[in-house]
Structures are given as C-alpha cells and as structure tokens.
Design an enzyme around this catalytic site. Structure first.
Site, PDB file in Angstrom:
ATOM      1  N   LYS A   1      -8.025  12.570   7.117  1.00 29.14           N
ATOM      2  CA  LYS A   1      -7.240  12.321   5.909  1.00 29.14           C
ATOM      3  C   LYS A   1      -7.245  10.829   5.612  1.00 29.14           C
ATOM      4  CE  LYS A   1      -2.747  13.309   3.757  1.00 29.14           C
ATOM      5  NZ  LYS A   1      -1.468  14.027   3.910  1.00 29.14           N
TER       6      LYS A   1
ATOM      7  N   TYR B   1       5.552   0.597  -3.033  1.00 32.90           N
ATOM      8  CA  TYR B   1       4.149   0.743  -3.416  1.00 32.90           C
ATOM      9  C   TYR B   1       3.870   2.195  -3.790  1.00 32.90           C
ATOM     10  CZ  TYR B   1       3.824   2.326   1.469  1.00 32.90           C
ATOM     11  OH  TYR B   1       4.023   2.970   2.668  1.00 32.90           O
ATOM     12  N   LYS B   2       2.703   2.397  -4.364  1.00 34.45           N
ATOM     13  CA  LYS B   2       2.224   3.743  -4.662  1.00 34.45           C
ATOM     14  C   LYS B   2       0.931   3.974  -3.897  1.00 34.45           C
ATOM     15  CE  LYS B   2       4.269   3.935  -9.294  1.00 34.45           C
ATOM     16  NZ  LYS B   2       3.999   4.017 -10.754  1.00 34.45           N
ATOM     17  N   GLU B   3       0.761   5.184  -3.391  1.00 39.10           N
ATOM     18  CA  GLU B   3      -0.453   5.516  -2.655  1.00 39.10           C
ATOM     19  C   GLU B   3      -0.989   6.870  -3.102  1.00 39.10           C
ATOM     20  OE1 GLU B   3       0.787   5.393   1.445  1.00 39.10           O
ATOM     21  OE2 GLU B   3       1.452   7.480   1.428  1.00 39.10           O
TER      22      GLU B   3
ATOM     23  N   ASP C   1      -5.017   3.902   4.722  1.00 42.42           N
ATOM     24  CA  ASP C   1      -4.664   4.528   5.995  1.00 42.42           C
ATOM     25  C   ASP C   1      -5.624   5.686   6.234  1.00 42.42           C
ATOM     26  OD1 ASP C   1      -2.493   2.859   6.430  1.00 42.42           O
ATOM     27  OD2 ASP C   1      -1.091   4.196   5.391  1.00 42.42           O
TER      28      ASP C   1
END
Length: 231
Positions: A121, A107-109, A140
């Site tokens: 954060k 995945y990309k975050e 997150d």
C-alpha cells in the site's frame, strides 16, 4: 591603395559585436532561475508479528481503516481524520489534522496503490504538511511479507524528496515513528482477535463454521451421554 585599404574597420566591428553579444548572454543567464537541487531520501522500519500476513494486510488494506484508526486504534490522536474523496480504495483522499503543537499540523493524503497480491500500500501527501516545509514529494509505503503461515514482517517506509537547503531540517522532523505506532496498534488489534487451534491460525471467515461444528459435536456427545452410549 593596398596600404590604405585594410581589414581594421571590420576587425573593430567584429570585436564590438562580439562584446555586445557576450554582454547580452551574461544578462540572459542572470535572468534564468537556477534549478533547485533535490535530494531523495528513504527511511524504513521493520517489525515481526506472530500472526499471518493476510490478517495484518486485511487491516491495512481495509476500506474502513480511516475510521478504525480514528475511533478504535488511535482514539484522541487526531483532531480530524475525514474521508473527503473515495470509498477507502485507490483514489481515496483523507483530510488529516492533529492537535495544536503537532508537526506537521494538517495535510491531505491520497491512496495511490493497494496491491493485494503483493500486500503493498502506498499513500502520497498531496497538500500541506511537509510539502509546505521544503519537501516536493512525500509517500508512506506499507509492505507485508509472509515469514511463516503464522508470522509476518511489516515493512514501513517513508520516501521523500526535499530541496537541498531544507534537507538537514527535514531529516530531523521526518521519522518512522508514526508508522511504528500504526504497526504496533494494528498488530495488537489483530493478535487480540485471532483464534488458533492446535497452533494453526483460523481465518475469520472460518470461525463461524468452526464454532458451529463444535456446538454440533457437543450436542451429539451430550445426547450419547444421556442415552448411555459409550463414547
């Protein structure tokens, strides 16, 4: 003539038109896709660490955290952890892949919030991962709370939205375990590096000055001893 002229033809016409309109409305309603119901979930994990909030936050908020996680804190865990946009601050995008068999595999975050004042954060999944498995949103959130000058609480949360029909499946897959592991390795990393004097934690920026002062004091004390000056 009054007996011959009635409203029956108009009533029949109105009835026909009404029935036609109702049928058209029914067809139209069938063609409109139903809005899918979404459920919003949040799960949280907390752990207390015997070190300052700033020392823990300095690692979580570091622009170097991707390399640190990949090469130092969690070596061998990632098949790939690359920065493909940004410099470690807000807007940074990571391309993450795990070894075969991991769920999710890739995945990309994106780092969407880094608040130094609140020690907060937030990282949002933007492609792949749980977004391909029924979730429409996944984030997150890391929040560091100061407890005492030398202790803090790491609050790790996952917030996600999922289509109702996938909610049960995703509840079994999505856990705080990855964030727990991150909190554990970061805490251990900081605790190994910290320096305390008389029970007070010395910040990294002060360590060099403190070491220099100790060396000077030892040199002065040694000189006085050699010269026979009473200490």
């Amino acid at each position: 003539m009054s007996k011959l002229i009635t409203t029956e033809p108009l009533k029949s016409m109105a009835e026909v038109i009404s029935n036609y309109a109702m049928k058209q409305q029914s067809v139209s309603e069938r063609n409109i896709p139903k809005k899918q119901s979404l459920l919003r979930k949040e799960i949280t994990y907390e752990t207390e660490v015997q070190t300052s909030a700033d020392s823990i936050w300095n690692v979580y908020s570091s622009p170097d955290i991707p390399r640190l996680l990949r090469d130092v804190l969690l070596p061998g865990v990632f098949e790939k952890l690359d920065v493909i946009a940004g410099n470690g601050g807000v807007g940074t995008v990571l391309d993450i892949a795990f070894p075969l068999g991991a769920v999710p595999r890739r995945y990309k975050e994106k780092f969407v919030k880094i608040n130094h004042e609140k020690r907060l954060k937030e990282v949002v999944m933007i492609e792949g991962g749980y977004l391909d498995m029924g979730c429409t949103f996944y984030m997150d959130r890391i929040h560091i709370f100061e407890k005492t000058p030398n202790s803090c609480v790491i609050e790790s949360s996952i917030i996600y939205e999922v289509k109702e029909e996938y909610a049960g499946k995703m509840a079994k897959l999505i856990t705080t375990e990855p964030l727990e592991s991150m909190a554990e390795v970061i805490s251990g990393y900081v605790l190994k590096k910290r320096l305390q004097v008389f029970g007070f934690e010395i910040k990294p920026k002060l360590r060099f000055n403190l070491l220099l002062c100790l060396i000077i004091c030892l040199v002065i004390a040694g000189g006085m001893f050699v010269a026979g000056v009473p200490l």
